[in-house]
Design a protein around this motif. Structure first.
Motif, PDB file in Angstrom:
ATOM      1  N   UNK A 152       0.821  -1.207   0.000  1.00 29.33           N
ATOM      2  CA  UNK A 152       0.000   0.000   0.000  1.00 29.33           C
ATOM      3  C   UNK A 152       0.853   1.255   0.000  1.00 29.33           C
ATOM      4  N   UNK A 153       0.193   2.398  -0.120  1.00 25.07           N
ATOM      5  CA  UNK A 153       0.915   3.653  -0.063  1.00 25.07           C
ATOM      6  C   UNK A 153       0.344   4.716  -0.966  1.00 25.07           C
ATOM      7  N   UNK A 154       1.045   5.831  -1.030  1.00 23.55           N
ATOM      8  CA  UNK A 154       0.663   6.952  -1.881  1.00 23.55           C
ATOM      9  C   UNK A 154       1.199   6.708  -3.287  1.00 23.55           C
ATOM     10  N   UNK A 155       0.356   6.872  -4.287  1.00 20.98           N
ATOM     11  CA  UNK A 155       0.748   6.602  -5.674  1.00 20.98           C
ATOM     12  C   UNK A 155       1.518   7.783  -6.251  1.00 20.98           C
ATOM     13  N   UNK A 156       2.703   7.482  -6.775  1.00 21.80           N
ATOM     14  CA  UNK A 156       3.449   8.469  -7.581  1.00 21.80           C
ATOM     15  C   UNK A 156       3.220   8.069  -9.039  1.00 21.80           C
ATOM     16  N   UNK A 157       2.283   8.701  -9.676  1.00 14.20           N
ATOM     17  CA  UNK A 157       1.809   8.241 -10.984  1.00 14.20           C
ATOM     18  C   UNK A 157       2.900   8.253 -12.043  1.00 14.20           C
ATOM     19  N   UNK A 158       3.667   9.333 -12.125  1.00 10.88           N
ATOM     20  CA  UNK A 158       4.690   9.432 -13.169  1.00 10.88           C
ATOM     21  C   UNK A 158       5.814   8.429 -12.978  1.00 10.88           C
ATOM     22  N   UNK A 159       5.990   7.945 -11.735  1.00  8.18           N
ATOM     23  CA  UNK A 159       7.111   7.066 -11.425  1.00  8.18           C
ATOM     24  C   UNK A 159       6.661   5.634 -11.175  1.00  8.18           C
ATOM     25  N   UNK A 160       5.344   5.395 -11.315  1.00  8.17           N
ATOM     26  CA  UNK A 160       4.771   4.046 -11.210  1.00  8.17           C
ATOM     27  C   UNK A 160       5.152   3.372  -9.904  1.00  8.17           C
ATOM     28  N   UNK A 161       5.067   4.125  -8.810  1.00 11.62           N
ATOM     29  CA  UNK A 161       5.483   3.558  -7.528  1.00 11.62           C
ATOM     30  C   UNK A 161       4.543   3.963  -6.404  1.00 11.62           C
ATOM     31  N   UNK A 162       4.669   3.266  -5.282  1.00 14.67           N
ATOM     32  CA  UNK A 162       3.927   3.566  -4.058  1.00 14.67           C
ATOM     33  C   UNK A 162       4.928   3.918  -2.968  1.00 14.67           C
ATOM     34  N   UNK A 163       4.641   4.978  -2.231  1.00 15.92           N
ATOM     35  CA  UNK A 163       5.580   5.445  -1.206  1.00 15.92           C
ATOM     36  C   UNK A 163       4.809   5.871   0.036  1.00 15.92           C
ATOM     37  N   UNK A 164       5.547   6.185   1.088  1.00 14.91           N
ATOM     38  CA  UNK A 164       4.946   6.739   2.291  1.00 14.91           C
ATOM     39  C   UNK A 164       4.924   5.774   3.462  1.00 14.91           C
ATOM     40  N   UNK A 165       4.338   6.231   4.579  1.00 17.93           N
ATOM     41  CA  UNK A 165       4.383   5.445   5.808  1.00 17.93           C
ATOM     42  C   UNK A 165       3.608   4.135   5.689  1.00 17.93           C
ATOM     43  N   UNK A 166       2.567   4.104   4.858  1.00 18.42           N
ATOM     44  CA  UNK A 166       1.830   2.858   4.679  1.00 18.42           C
ATOM     45  C   UNK A 166       2.706   1.795   4.011  1.00 18.42           C
ATOM     46  N   UNK A 167       3.474   2.211   3.005  1.00 18.27           N
ATOM     47  CA  UNK A 167       4.388   1.288   2.329  1.00 18.27           C
ATOM     48  C   UNK A 167       5.427   0.754   3.310  1.00 18.27           C
ATOM     49  N   UNK A 168       5.994   1.655   4.099  1.00 17.87           N
ATOM     50  CA  UNK A 168       7.010   1.255   5.071  1.00 17.87           C
ATOM     51  C   UNK A 168       6.423   0.332   6.135  1.00 17.87           C
TER      52      UNK A 168
END
Length: 263
Positions: A152-168
């Motif tokens: 899970x996490x915040x979507x970085x659309x241009x970079x096709x990734x998920x980031x943030x505290x949920x991902x961690x």
């Protein structure tokens, strides 16, 4: 007591690292800065500053501009912009990585286009794949042989990734047999860099969640670019690359106990 000549020699050995720290701190605070201004702030000659800037640019820590230097911009290239770059090299590295994986393993795939190429090599395998890479998810979502876990996490659309505290947080709940880690640059001292700070905590959490860390870095990543430190060579187990000319970097990695594989 130290003789004056010994003291002077010791100070000279200490100065470069200190100068480099002050230069980078100044650029982060003030943006593009002239050689003359840096020389005044650091207390060194302009010739010395120019040599420092050349070394720091080689290490991917700043960008030289006319008359001075600028900080490395804290954003990497969007996924679509780099997907078609050095494809043959990435595919060769990806094939080697896929051969390293054993059926039944849990594999963690980092963000980026190289990890996506690794995912393409895993079709039809009895594996569990964990990822924050949306391109990896889309690649494997219809493959019924692969158990696919999307963090899970915040979507970085241009970079096709998920980031943030949920991902961690998600990463603290899992364990992988091996991680295929990407990078934007590897310094000559073996430090692994990334161009954008928001991805760094996720990468570090991936390293902590994995029994084996495999850094996949094509020739363009030596020294590459990067403003943020992800990890040191002591955190790596294997580096897979196609950059045989990087003797200094590879030697430093091997000194740290890293297996360096040149594909």
């Amino acid at each position: 007591m130290l003789e004056f000549g010994e003291f002077t020699s010791m100070v000279r050995r200490m100065l470069p690292d200190r100068r480099h720290q002050l230069i980078l701190r100044s650029l982060r605070a003030d943006g593009p800065t002239s050689v003359a201004a840096l020389a005044e702030r650091v207390g060194a000659s302009q010739a010395t500053i120019r040599r420092d800037l050349a070394q720091l640019e080689d290490e991917g820590l700043l960008k030289r501009v006319y008359g001075g230097a600028a900080p490395v911009v804290g954003e990497d290239d969007p996924f679509a912009d780099v997907a078609g770059v050095r494809v043959e090299a990435k595919d060769a590295l990806a094939a080697w990585c896929a051969n390293l994986v054993k059926d039944g393993e849990t594999v963690l795939l980092d963000i980026g286009t190289t990890a996506h190429r690794v995912a393409r090599q895993l079709h039809g395998r009895s594996l569990t794949v964990i990822t924050s890479n949306l391109a990896v998810y889309e690649e494997l979502q219809d493959d019924k042989d692969v158990q696919l876990i999307l963090l899970g996490g915040v979507v970085r659309r241009d970079y096709r990734s998920l980031v943030g505290f949920l991902t961690e947080d998600n990463l603290r709940q899992v364990h992988a047999d091996r991680l295929f880690l990407g990078t934007s640059g590897v310094r000559p001292d073996g430090q692994v860099l990334d161009t954008t700070a928001v991805e760094v905590p996720v990468k570090r959490a991936m390293i902590a969640a994995s029994a084996q860390v495999v850094l996949v870095a094509d020739a363009g990543k030596f020294p590459g670019t990067g403003m943020a430190r992800v990890c040191g060579p002591e955190d790596l187990d294997v580096v897979v690359t196609n950059a045989p000319g990087e003797e200094k970097t590879c030697a430093r990695l091997r000194e740290a106990g890293v297996e360096v594989v040149e594909v």
